[in-house]
Scaffold this active site. Structure first.
Site, PDB file in Angstrom:
ATOM      1  N   ASN A   1       2.076  61.264  34.984  1.00 23.04           N
ATOM      2  CA  ASN A   1       3.445  60.881  35.308  1.00 23.04           C
ATOM      3  C   ASN A   1       3.912  61.458  36.654  1.00 23.04           C
ATOM      4  O   ASN A   1       4.383  60.721  37.528  1.00 23.04           O
ATOM      5  CB  ASN A   1       4.360  61.349  34.162  1.00 23.04           C
ATOM      6  CG  ASN A   1       5.816  61.169  34.493  1.00 23.04           C
ATOM      7  OD1 ASN A   1       6.470  62.109  34.925  1.00 23.04           O
ATOM      8  ND2 ASN A   1       6.320  59.967  34.338  1.00 23.04           N
TER       9      ASN A   1
ATOM     10  N   THR B   1      10.531  63.434  38.260  1.00 25.04           N
ATOM     11  CA  THR B   1       9.846  64.688  38.637  1.00 25.04           C
ATOM     12  C   THR B   1       9.034  64.464  39.918  1.00 25.04           C
ATOM     13  O   THR B   1       9.130  65.257  40.869  1.00 25.04           O
ATOM     14  CB  THR B   1       8.944  65.188  37.493  1.00 25.04           C
ATOM     15  OG1 THR B   1       9.713  65.223  36.298  1.00 25.04           O
ATOM     16  CG2 THR B   1       8.411  66.571  37.786  1.00 25.04           C
TER      17      THR B   1
ATOM     18  N   SER C   1      16.953  64.346  33.095  1.00 18.84           N
ATOM     19  CA  SER C   1      17.077  64.507  31.637  1.00 18.84           C
ATOM     20  C   SER C   1      18.497  64.948  31.287  1.00 18.84           C
ATOM     21  O   SER C   1      19.076  64.484  30.299  1.00 18.84           O
ATOM     22  CB  SER C   1      16.092  65.563  31.119  1.00 18.84           C
ATOM     23  OG  SER C   1      14.843  64.986  30.847  1.00 18.84           O
TER      24      SER C   1
ATOM     25  N   LYS D   1      14.737  77.116  36.235  1.00 14.02           N
ATOM     26  CA  LYS D   1      14.739  75.765  36.813  1.00 14.02           C
ATOM     27  C   LYS D   1      15.984  75.003  36.368  1.00 14.02           C
ATOM     28  O   LYS D   1      16.693  74.413  37.185  1.00 14.02           O
ATOM     29  CB  LYS D   1      13.487  75.031  36.330  1.00 14.02           C
ATOM     30  CG  LYS D   1      13.337  73.634  36.850  1.00 14.02           C
ATOM     31  CD  LYS D   1      12.164  72.930  36.201  1.00 14.02           C
ATOM     32  CE  LYS D   1      10.933  73.807  36.225  1.00 14.02           C
ATOM     33  NZ  LYS D   1       9.746  73.097  35.745  1.00 14.02           N
TER      34      LYS D   1
ATOM     35  N   GLY E   1       9.311  65.081  27.431  1.00 17.67           N
ATOM     36  CA  GLY E   1       7.857  64.968  27.549  1.00 17.67           C
ATOM     37  C   GLY E   1       7.282  66.026  28.477  1.00 17.67           C
ATOM     38  O   GLY E   1       7.995  66.757  29.152  1.00 17.67           O
ATOM     39  N   ASP E   2       5.982  66.126  28.481  1.00 15.45           N
ATOM     40  CA  ASP E   2       5.227  66.979  29.419  1.00 15.45           C
ATOM     41  C   ASP E   2       3.793  66.455  29.338  1.00 15.45           C
ATOM     42  O   ASP E   2       3.585  65.297  28.936  1.00 15.45           O
ATOM     43  CB  ASP E   2       5.342  68.464  29.008  1.00 15.45           C
ATOM     44  CG  ASP E   2       4.793  69.407  30.089  1.00 15.45           C
ATOM     45  OD1 ASP E   2       5.472  69.640  31.090  1.00 15.45           O
ATOM     46  OD2 ASP E   2       3.658  69.912  29.929  1.00 15.45           O
TER      47      ASP E   2
ATOM     48  N   GLN F   1      11.355  77.539  32.729  1.00 18.45           N
ATOM     49  CA  GLN F   1      12.310  76.436  32.531  1.00 18.45           C
ATOM     50  C   GLN F   1      13.748  76.949  32.601  1.00 18.45           C
ATOM     51  O   GLN F   1      14.647  76.251  33.079  1.00 18.45           O
ATOM     52  CB  GLN F   1      12.043  75.792  31.168  1.00 18.45           C
ATOM     53  CG  GLN F   1      12.714  74.450  30.953  1.00 18.45           C
ATOM     54  CD  GLN F   1      11.949  73.297  31.570  1.00 18.45           C
ATOM     55  OE1 GLN F   1      10.732  73.230  31.466  1.00 18.45           O
ATOM     56  NE2 GLN F   1      12.649  72.398  32.214  1.00 18.45           N
TER      57      GLN F   1
ATOM     58  N   LYS G   1      10.591  75.287  25.528  1.00 17.56           N
ATOM     59  CA  LYS G   1       9.364  74.505  25.695  1.00 17.56           C
ATOM     60  C   LYS G   1       8.659  74.452  24.351  1.00 17.56           C
ATOM     61  O   LYS G   1       8.845  75.347  23.509  1.00 17.56           O
ATOM     62  CB  LYS G   1       8.449  75.188  26.720  1.00 17.56           C
ATOM     63  CG  LYS G   1       7.429  74.258  27.336  1.00 17.56           C
ATOM     64  CD  LYS G   1       7.991  73.435  28.483  1.00 17.56           C
ATOM     65  CE  LYS G   1       7.019  72.374  28.930  1.00 17.56           C
ATOM     66  NZ  LYS G   1       7.481  71.678  30.146  1.00 17.56           N
TER      67      LYS G   1
ATOM     68  N   LYS H   1      16.465  73.326  26.614  1.00 18.46           N
ATOM     69  CA  LYS H   1      16.005  72.049  27.163  1.00 18.46           C
ATOM     70  C   LYS H   1      14.660  72.291  27.807  1.00 18.46           C
ATOM     71  O   LYS H   1      14.511  73.230  28.597  1.00 18.46           O
ATOM     72  CB  LYS H   1      17.024  71.569  28.215  1.00 18.46           C
ATOM     73  CG  LYS H   1      16.678  70.257  28.855  1.00 18.46           C
ATOM     74  CD  LYS H   1      17.259  69.099  28.093  1.00 18.46           C
ATOM     75  CE  LYS H   1      16.598  67.786  28.426  1.00 18.46           C
ATOM     76  NZ  LYS H   1      15.389  67.490  27.618  1.00 18.46           N
TER      77      LYS H   1
HETATM   78  P1  NDP Z   1       0.485  63.866  32.303  1.00 20.73           P
HETATM   79  O1  NDP Z   1      -0.083  64.153  30.977  1.00 20.73           O
HETATM   80  O2  NDP Z   1       1.159  62.580  32.566  1.00 20.73           O
HETATM   81  O3  NDP Z   1      -0.641  64.052  33.427  1.00 20.73           O
HETATM   82  C1  NDP Z   1      -1.341  65.244  33.589  1.00 20.73           C
HETATM   83  C2  NDP Z   1      -2.403  65.049  34.650  1.00 20.73           C
HETATM   84  O4  NDP Z   1      -2.988  66.313  34.952  1.00 20.73           O
HETATM   85  C3  NDP Z   1      -3.539  64.138  34.211  1.00 20.73           C
HETATM   86  O5  NDP Z   1      -4.062  63.506  35.337  1.00 20.73           O
HETATM   87  C4  NDP Z   1      -4.535  65.136  33.620  1.00 20.73           C
HETATM   88  O6  NDP Z   1      -5.878  64.691  33.622  1.00 20.73           O
HETATM   89  C5  NDP Z   1      -4.381  66.285  34.608  1.00 20.73           C
HETATM   90  N1  NDP Z   1      -4.737  67.542  33.961  1.00 20.73           N
HETATM   91  C6  NDP Z   1      -4.200  68.087  32.828  1.00 20.73           C
HETATM   92  N2  NDP Z   1      -4.822  69.236  32.533  1.00 20.73           N
HETATM   93  C7  NDP Z   1      -5.745  69.421  33.485  1.00 20.73           C
HETATM   94  C8  NDP Z   1      -6.721  70.429  33.739  1.00 20.73           C
HETATM   95  N3  NDP Z   1      -6.830  71.498  32.938  1.00 20.73           N
HETATM   96  N4  NDP Z   1      -7.524  70.300  34.838  1.00 20.73           N
HETATM   97  C9  NDP Z   1      -7.416  69.212  35.645  1.00 20.73           C
HETATM   98  N5  NDP Z   1      -6.519  68.224  35.458  1.00 20.73           N
HETATM   99  C10 NDP Z   1      -5.715  68.332  34.402  1.00 20.73           C
HETATM  100  O7  NDP Z   1       1.466  65.110  32.602  1.00 20.73           O
HETATM  101  P2  NDP Z   1       2.668  65.193  33.632  1.00 20.73           P
HETATM  102  O8  NDP Z   1       2.356  64.419  34.857  1.00 20.73           O
HETATM  103  O9  NDP Z   1       3.916  64.934  32.893  1.00 20.73           O
HETATM  104  O10 NDP Z   1       2.672  66.765  33.966  1.00 20.73           O
HETATM  105  C11 NDP Z   1       1.909  67.307  35.059  1.00 20.73           C
HETATM  106  C12 NDP Z   1       2.470  68.682  35.431  1.00 20.73           C
HETATM  107  O11 NDP Z   1       3.859  68.549  35.798  1.00 20.73           O
HETATM  108  C13 NDP Z   1       2.466  69.734  34.308  1.00 20.73           C
HETATM  109  O12 NDP Z   1       2.295  71.000  34.879  1.00 20.73           O
HETATM  110  C14 NDP Z   1       3.877  69.627  33.736  1.00 20.73           C
HETATM  111  O13 NDP Z   1       4.276  70.811  33.068  1.00 20.73           O
HETATM  112  C15 NDP Z   1       4.660  69.416  35.023  1.00 20.73           C
HETATM  113  N6  NDP Z   1       5.983  68.843  34.846  1.00 20.73           N
HETATM  114  C16 NDP Z   1       6.161  67.618  34.250  1.00 20.73           C
HETATM  115  C17 NDP Z   1       7.419  67.087  34.121  1.00 20.73           C
HETATM  116  C18 NDP Z   1       7.641  65.702  33.614  1.00 20.73           C
HETATM  117  O14 NDP Z   1       8.770  65.225  33.755  1.00 20.73           O
HETATM  118  N7  NDP Z   1       6.656  65.017  33.055  1.00 20.73           N
HETATM  119  C19 NDP Z   1       8.616  67.848  34.532  1.00 20.73           C
HETATM  120  C20 NDP Z   1       8.323  69.085  35.226  1.00 20.73           C
HETATM  121  C21 NDP Z   1       7.058  69.554  35.335  1.00 20.73           C
HETATM  122  P3  NDP Z   1      -6.515  63.993  32.301  1.00 20.73           P
HETATM  123  O15 NDP Z   1      -5.943  62.612  32.253  1.00 20.73           O
HETATM  124  O16 NDP Z   1      -7.972  64.067  32.521  1.00 20.73           O
HETATM  125  O17 NDP Z   1      -6.053  64.835  31.132  1.00 20.73           O
END
Ligand code: NDP
Length: 443
Positions: free
Chosen positions: A243, A212, A381, A117, A168-169, A114, A129, A93
């Protein structure tokens, strides 16, 4: 102690030799190993059975070609992956990430983390992943759909509701999950809970989108309450605007804190007046619907300014890194501490570099590693999987209660293994997986 340090060094040398150039994976293993080696020092069974050596090797890695056609008729080619890391306590997962920076090292670090976690949530889920080096930014909906369909045309044979259930991620949200699920259903002619984060119309769970971000804030609130404090009146710095970040802001607002920053890959905004519900709705529309840059916020709200770089120079009580890996370095950690930051809860995966973690732990502030703090997403999830199997749908209130309860249980199990009152640790996640592996013998 010296013997443990020597053993740890030898172990890490082995990991680096077997996985050359995979820097993110080395970093993730090194952090986990530093936590686990002192615990297993007097437990010879884990050494004899080579538990850690086996844990750092994924069960399998699938890499595949993803050809797709853009709107101009050009044939494009991406690389897709699924890392099935460990299924000792349940089906694999973990999310799918679509971002140009995706490579095997990044996905192995994410799949490895993961595993611990998912174990911490108390639900029967293994770790995995996947993703692709595809950049959804600037692509039309039709292009994203064609890419998702091609990706699933290969992935479908490796996943299943009792085998591997992706979510998603970064770069994979509701739109992408819809396209991916549609293609799975079409190829397999089966309607099953093979993905989570689905739309409400086709088997999604309430609270999954929020889980999250909400969970990261619940974890922070739990840590604060343990020292007789709370989020009420606290100034909070958040990075990211996707997100996780946006729902973290929503929950901080619910709990009486004030969020003063958000960021994306172009820079960050600082809004000393706070990002209230109306401003947050603007950000969600900007980032999720219009897919614009965060700098537009400062053009719309005159209380805010836009800056290049990351937001950690903004004075705050609490920092919630919610964008991506390695987004707080040692210098930034020291700036946060100097400005009075008393707590960090990681919404993103591995957002804090090792030297920065050292700085937080040395200063004995409240520090919650992502393996614990952002587990709320995968926990819900897991509940989406249960609802799909049982063909039922729980209410928002029931699910939010379950989320809060899960985050508190994770917090309490982390405190049990922490070194002191400010320290939380995710050892409980390791122990469950390790003991399951011991039961299986040499597998
Ligand atoms: P999204 O794609 O919804 O958002 C990612 C955000 O981070 C955007 O604002 C993006 O900016 C920014 N970002 C991505 N890469 C970079 C970078 N290299 N430098 C600066 N900003 C960056 O992703 P999520 O919110 O889903 O995920 C965010 C984090 O949370 C990740 O580490 C993910 O692995 C983790 N996570 C997510 C989960 C989930 O349920 N979605 C669960 C557990 C962990 P821009 O729009 O410019 O790309």
């Amino acid at each position: 102690m010296a013997k443990t340090a020597e053993y740890l060094k030898r172990f890490m040398n082995g990991v680096k030799k077997r996985n050359p150039g995979e820097l993110e994976f080395h970093q993730a293993v090194s952090e986990v190993a530093a936590t686990i080696f002192p615990y297993i020092a007097d437990k010879p069974i884990y050494h004899k059975m080579q538990i850690l050596e086996r844990m750092v090797e994924p069960d399998r890695v699938v890499m595949f070609r993803v050809p797709w056609t853009d709107d101009e008729g050009n044939i494009r080619n991406q690389r897709g992956y699924r890392v099935q890391f460990n299924n000792s306590i349940g089906p694999y997962k973990g999310g799918l990430r679509f971002h140009p920076s995706v490579n095997l090292s990044v996905l192995k670090f994410l799949g490895f983390e993961q595993t611990f976690k998912n174990s911490l949530t108390g639900l029967p889920m293994g770790g995995g992943k996947g993703g692709a080096d595809f950049n959804p930014k600037g692509k039309t909906d039709n292009e994203v759909m064609r890419f998702c369909q091609s990706f699933m045309t290969e992935l479908h044979r490796h996943i299943g509701e009792d085998t591997d259930v992706p979510a998603g991620d970064i770069g994979v949200g509701a739109r992408e999950i819809g396209f991916l699920f549609g293609q799975y259903k079409r190829i397999e002619n089966r309607f099953v809970g093979v993905l989570t984060g689905k739309g409400m119309e086709f088997g999604g769970s309430k609270i999954r989108t929020e889980a999250t971000g909400y969970g990261t804030v619940y974890f922070m609130q739990n840590m604060l309450q343990r020292i007789g404090d709370g989020l009420q009146g606290k100034t909070v710095c958040v990075s990211g605007s996707g997100n996780v970040a946006t729902y973290a802001v929503e929950k901080v607002n619910h709990l009486g804190g004030k969020v003063v920053s958000l960021s994306d890959s172009s820079g960050f905004i600082h809004d000393p007046d706070g990002i209230d519900a109306d401003k947050l709705a603007y950000v969600m529309d900007l980032k999720q619907v219009r897919r614009g840059r965060i700098g537009e916020y400062a053009e719309t709200y005159k209380s805010a300014t836009f800056h290049e770089g990351r937001p950690w120079g903004v004075a705050c009580d609490i920092a919630l890194p919610c964008a991506t890996q390695n987004e707080i370095n040692r210098e930034e950690a020291e700036t946060l501490l100097k400005n009075g930051c008393i707590g960090v809860s990681e919404g993103a995966n591995m957002p804090t570099e090792l030297a920065a973690i050292d700085a937080f732990q040395h200063a004995e502030i409240l520090y919650a590693p992502s393996k614990a703090a952002n587990a709320g997403g995968v926990a819900v999830s897991g509940l989406e999987m249960s609802q799909n199997s049982a063909r039922i749908a729980w209410s928002e209130q029931e699910l939010d209660n379950l989320l809060q309860d899960t985050m508190l249980k994770i917090h309490d199990s982390c405190v049990e293994y922490g070194k002191n009152k400010d320290h939380v640790d995710y050892l409980a996640g390791f122990i469950k997986v390790a003991d399951a592996m011991l039961s299986f013998g040499h597998t």
